[in-house]
Write a protein that holds these residues in place. Sequence first.
Motif, PDB file in Angstrom:
ATOM      1  N   LYS A 148      11.093  -0.752 -20.378  1.00  0.00           N
ATOM      2  CA  LYS A 148      10.202  -1.610 -21.298  1.00  0.00           C
ATOM      3  C   LYS A 148       9.213  -2.300 -20.625  1.00  0.00           C
ATOM      4  CE  LYS A 148      11.183  -4.449 -25.345  1.00  0.00           C
ATOM      5  NZ  LYS A 148      12.234  -5.112 -26.051  1.00  0.00           N
ATOM      6  N   MET A 149       9.488  -2.720 -19.220  1.00  0.00           N
ATOM      7  CA  MET A 149       8.790  -3.691 -18.494  1.00  0.00           C
ATOM      8  C   MET A 149       7.902  -2.742 -17.587  1.00  0.00           C
ATOM      9  SD  MET A 149       9.263  -6.554 -19.682  1.00  0.00           S
ATOM     10  CE  MET A 149       8.418  -7.719 -18.367  1.00  0.00           C
ATOM     11  N   ASN A 150       7.882  -1.424 -17.608  1.00  0.00           N
ATOM     12  CA  ASN A 150       7.260  -0.470 -16.746  1.00  0.00           C
ATOM     13  C   ASN A 150       5.597  -0.784 -16.391  1.00  0.00           C
ATOM     14  OD1 ASN A 150       6.221   1.786 -15.396  1.00  0.00           O
ATOM     15  ND2 ASN A 150       7.825   3.050 -16.165  1.00  0.00           N
ATOM     16  N   LYS A 151       5.018  -1.095 -17.423  1.00  0.00           N
ATOM     17  CA  LYS A 151       3.738  -1.223 -17.611  1.00  0.00           C
ATOM     18  C   LYS A 151       3.330  -2.665 -16.887  1.00  0.00           C
ATOM     19  CE  LYS A 151       1.901   1.336 -21.431  1.00  0.00           C
ATOM     20  NZ  LYS A 151       1.164   1.182 -22.789  1.00  0.00           N
ATOM     21  N   PHE A 152       3.912  -3.746 -17.107  1.00  0.00           N
ATOM     22  CA  PHE A 152       3.977  -4.707 -16.609  1.00  0.00           C
ATOM     23  C   PHE A 152       3.925  -4.801 -14.769  1.00  0.00           C
ATOM     24  CE2 PHE A 152       6.058  -8.786 -14.767  1.00  0.00           C
ATOM     25  CZ  PHE A 152       5.043  -9.573 -14.838  1.00  0.00           C
ATOM     26  N   ILE A 153       5.225  -3.968 -14.324  1.00  0.00           N
ATOM     27  CA  ILE A 153       5.637  -3.790 -13.008  1.00  0.00           C
ATOM     28  C   ILE A 153       4.426  -2.961 -12.532  1.00  0.00           C
ATOM     29  CG2 ILE A 153       7.292  -2.718 -11.451  1.00  0.00           C
ATOM     30  CD1 ILE A 153       9.214  -3.457 -13.815  1.00  0.00           C
ATOM     31  N   ARG A 154       3.845  -2.056 -13.023  1.00  0.00           N
ATOM     32  CA  ARG A 154       2.852  -1.343 -12.427  1.00  0.00           C
ATOM     33  C   ARG A 154       1.583  -2.337 -12.357  1.00  0.00           C
ATOM     34  NH1 ARG A 154       0.597   3.533 -14.905  1.00  0.00           N
ATOM     35  NH2 ARG A 154      -0.214   3.951 -13.069  1.00  0.00           N
ATOM     36  N   LYS A 155       1.334  -2.919 -13.140  1.00  0.00           N
ATOM     37  CA  LYS A 155       0.158  -3.959 -13.124  1.00  0.00           C
ATOM     38  C   LYS A 155       0.322  -4.804 -11.988  1.00  0.00           C
ATOM     39  CE  LYS A 155      -2.522  -7.362 -15.483  1.00  0.00           C
ATOM     40  NZ  LYS A 155      -2.338  -8.406 -16.438  1.00  0.00           N
ATOM     41  N   ARG A 156       1.371  -5.543 -11.872  1.00  0.00           N
ATOM     42  CA  ARG A 156       1.754  -6.247 -10.717  1.00  0.00           C
ATOM     43  C   ARG A 156       1.582  -5.683  -9.320  1.00  0.00           C
ATOM     44  NH1 ARG A 156       0.844 -10.219  -9.903  1.00  0.00           N
ATOM     45  NH2 ARG A 156       2.743 -11.518  -9.424  1.00  0.00           N
ATOM     46  N   ILE A 157       2.205  -4.278  -9.364  1.00  0.00           N
ATOM     47  CA  ILE A 157       2.173  -3.643  -8.104  1.00  0.00           C
ATOM     48  C   ILE A 157       0.658  -3.377  -7.803  1.00  0.00           C
ATOM     49  CG2 ILE A 157       2.415  -1.312  -7.105  1.00  0.00           C
ATOM     50  CD1 ILE A 157       5.111  -1.323  -8.390  1.00  0.00           C
ATOM     51  N   ALA A 158      -0.150  -2.981  -8.743  1.00  0.00           N
ATOM     52  CA  ALA A 158      -1.534  -2.683  -8.565  1.00  0.00           C
ATOM     53  C   ALA A 158      -2.359  -3.755  -7.844  1.00  0.00           C
ATOM     54  CB  ALA A 158      -2.170  -2.246  -9.944  1.00  0.00           C
ATOM     55  N   GLU A 159      -1.990  -5.250  -8.408  1.00  0.00           N
ATOM     56  CA  GLU A 159      -2.568  -6.438  -7.869  1.00  0.00           C
ATOM     57  C   GLU A 159      -2.177  -6.603  -6.462  1.00  0.00           C
ATOM     58  OE1 GLU A 159      -2.253  -8.627 -12.185  1.00  0.00           O
ATOM     59  OE2 GLU A 159      -1.187  -9.163 -10.785  1.00  0.00           O
ATOM     60  N   SER A 160      -1.038  -6.252  -6.000  1.00  0.00           N
ATOM     61  CA  SER A 160      -0.334  -6.531  -4.763  1.00  0.00           C
ATOM     62  C   SER A 160      -0.363  -5.293  -3.560  1.00  0.00           C
ATOM     63  CB  SER A 160       0.831  -7.304  -4.854  1.00  0.00           C
ATOM     64  OG  SER A 160       1.597  -6.283  -5.237  1.00  0.00           O
ATOM     65  N   VAL A 161      -0.392  -4.030  -4.034  1.00  0.00           N
ATOM     66  CA  VAL A 161      -0.205  -3.206  -3.062  1.00  0.00           C
ATOM     67  C   VAL A 161      -1.859  -2.247  -3.208  1.00  0.00           C
ATOM     68  CG1 VAL A 161       0.837  -0.756  -2.307  1.00  0.00           C
ATOM     69  CG2 VAL A 161       2.198  -2.761  -3.486  1.00  0.00           C
ATOM     70  N   LYS A 162      -2.182  -2.175  -1.937  1.00  0.00           N
ATOM     71  CA  LYS A 162      -3.456  -1.496  -1.817  1.00  0.00           C
ATOM     72  C   LYS A 162      -3.294   0.016  -1.964  1.00  0.00           C
ATOM     73  CE  LYS A 162      -6.138  -4.958   0.937  1.00  0.00           C
ATOM     74  NZ  LYS A 162      -6.771  -5.130   1.952  1.00  0.00           N
ATOM     75  N   MET A 163      -3.955   0.597  -2.850  1.00  0.00           N
ATOM     76  CA  MET A 163      -3.622   1.989  -3.182  1.00  0.00           C
ATOM     77  C   MET A 163      -4.700   2.348  -4.174  1.00  0.00           C
ATOM     78  SD  MET A 163       0.492   2.568  -4.151  1.00  0.00           S
ATOM     79  CE  MET A 163       0.478   4.030  -3.946  1.00  0.00           C
ATOM     80  N   ARG A 164      -5.123   3.522  -3.939  1.00  0.00           N
ATOM     81  CA  ARG A 164      -6.270   3.994  -4.892  1.00  0.00           C
ATOM     82  C   ARG A 164      -5.782   4.245  -6.527  1.00  0.00           C
ATOM     83  NH1 ARG A 164      -8.127   9.127  -1.159  1.00  0.00           N
ATOM     84  NH2 ARG A 164      -9.162   7.730   0.396  1.00  0.00           N
ATOM     85  N   LYS A 165      -4.501   4.686  -6.581  1.00  0.00           N
ATOM     86  CA  LYS A 165      -3.839   4.742  -7.908  1.00  0.00           C
ATOM     87  C   LYS A 165      -2.376   4.546  -7.720  1.00  0.00           C
ATOM     88  CE  LYS A 165      -2.431   8.571 -11.023  1.00  0.00           C
ATOM     89  NZ  LYS A 165      -2.286   9.661 -11.190  1.00  0.00           N
ATOM     90  N   VAL A 166      -2.210   3.446  -8.513  1.00  0.00           N
ATOM     91  CA  VAL A 166      -0.536   3.221  -8.650  1.00  0.00           C
ATOM     92  C   VAL A 166       0.102   4.220  -9.424  1.00  0.00           C
ATOM     93  CG1 VAL A 166       1.244   1.511  -9.630  1.00  0.00           C
ATOM     94  CG2 VAL A 166      -1.259   0.613  -8.737  1.00  0.00           C
ATOM     95  N   PRO A 167       1.184   4.906  -8.566  1.00  0.00           N
ATOM     96  CA  PRO A 167       1.893   5.844  -9.288  1.00  0.00           C
ATOM     97  C   PRO A 167       2.692   5.364 -10.469  1.00  0.00           C
ATOM     98  CG  PRO A 167       3.012   4.899  -7.283  1.00  0.00           C
ATOM     99  CD  PRO A 167       1.930   4.110  -7.437  1.00  0.00           C
ATOM    100  N   GLU A 168       3.178   6.372 -11.323  1.00  0.00           N
ATOM    101  CA  GLU A 168       3.966   6.240 -12.562  1.00  0.00           C
ATOM    102  C   GLU A 168       5.217   5.758 -11.910  1.00  0.00           C
ATOM    103  OE1 GLU A 168       2.859   6.400 -15.857  1.00  0.00           O
ATOM    104  OE2 GLU A 168       0.909   6.675 -15.289  1.00  0.00           O
ATOM    105  N   LEU A 169       5.831   4.872 -12.632  1.00  0.00           N
ATOM    106  CA  LEU A 169       7.224   4.467 -12.083  1.00  0.00           C
ATOM    107  C   LEU A 169       8.285   5.228 -13.017  1.00  0.00           C
ATOM    108  CD1 LEU A 169       6.542   0.493 -11.765  1.00  0.00           C
ATOM    109  CD2 LEU A 169       6.214   2.534 -10.140  1.00  0.00           C
TER     110      LEU A 169
END
Length: 115
Positions: A74-95
């Motif tokens: 349920k929190m997947n999108k929130f977690i991905r968004k937070r990872i995108a803000e803090s981990v330098k990656m071109r594309k954040v993977p699907e969790l």
Amino acid sequence: NQTNRRKMKKNFKYDRLSEEIKMKISIIINEEIESINFVTITDVELTKDLGDAKIYFQCLNDSEEKKTLEKLEKMNKFIRKRIAESVKMRKVPELIFKYDHSLTNFNKIEELLKK
């Protein structure tokens, strides 16, 4: 020799990213999501194209496995968004969250060996 170096670098890259994602998800879950308690991220496996990340977790209480998995999904999108803000990656993977049964399996094997 050069091929081995490339493999080592590639593995180092995946290992580093996996560890960084593992650390960030642990912090996000334990500090930012109040509805999920006592969860440990045990491993992160990235696909070669970095498109997917299997996130293995354990709960303090095995009976909470299904509830925790539902909450994480349920929190997947929130977690991905937070990872995108803090981990330098071109594309954040699907969790993809998966319960890590290794400790439970280990305990069962240990009990069988004792008998």
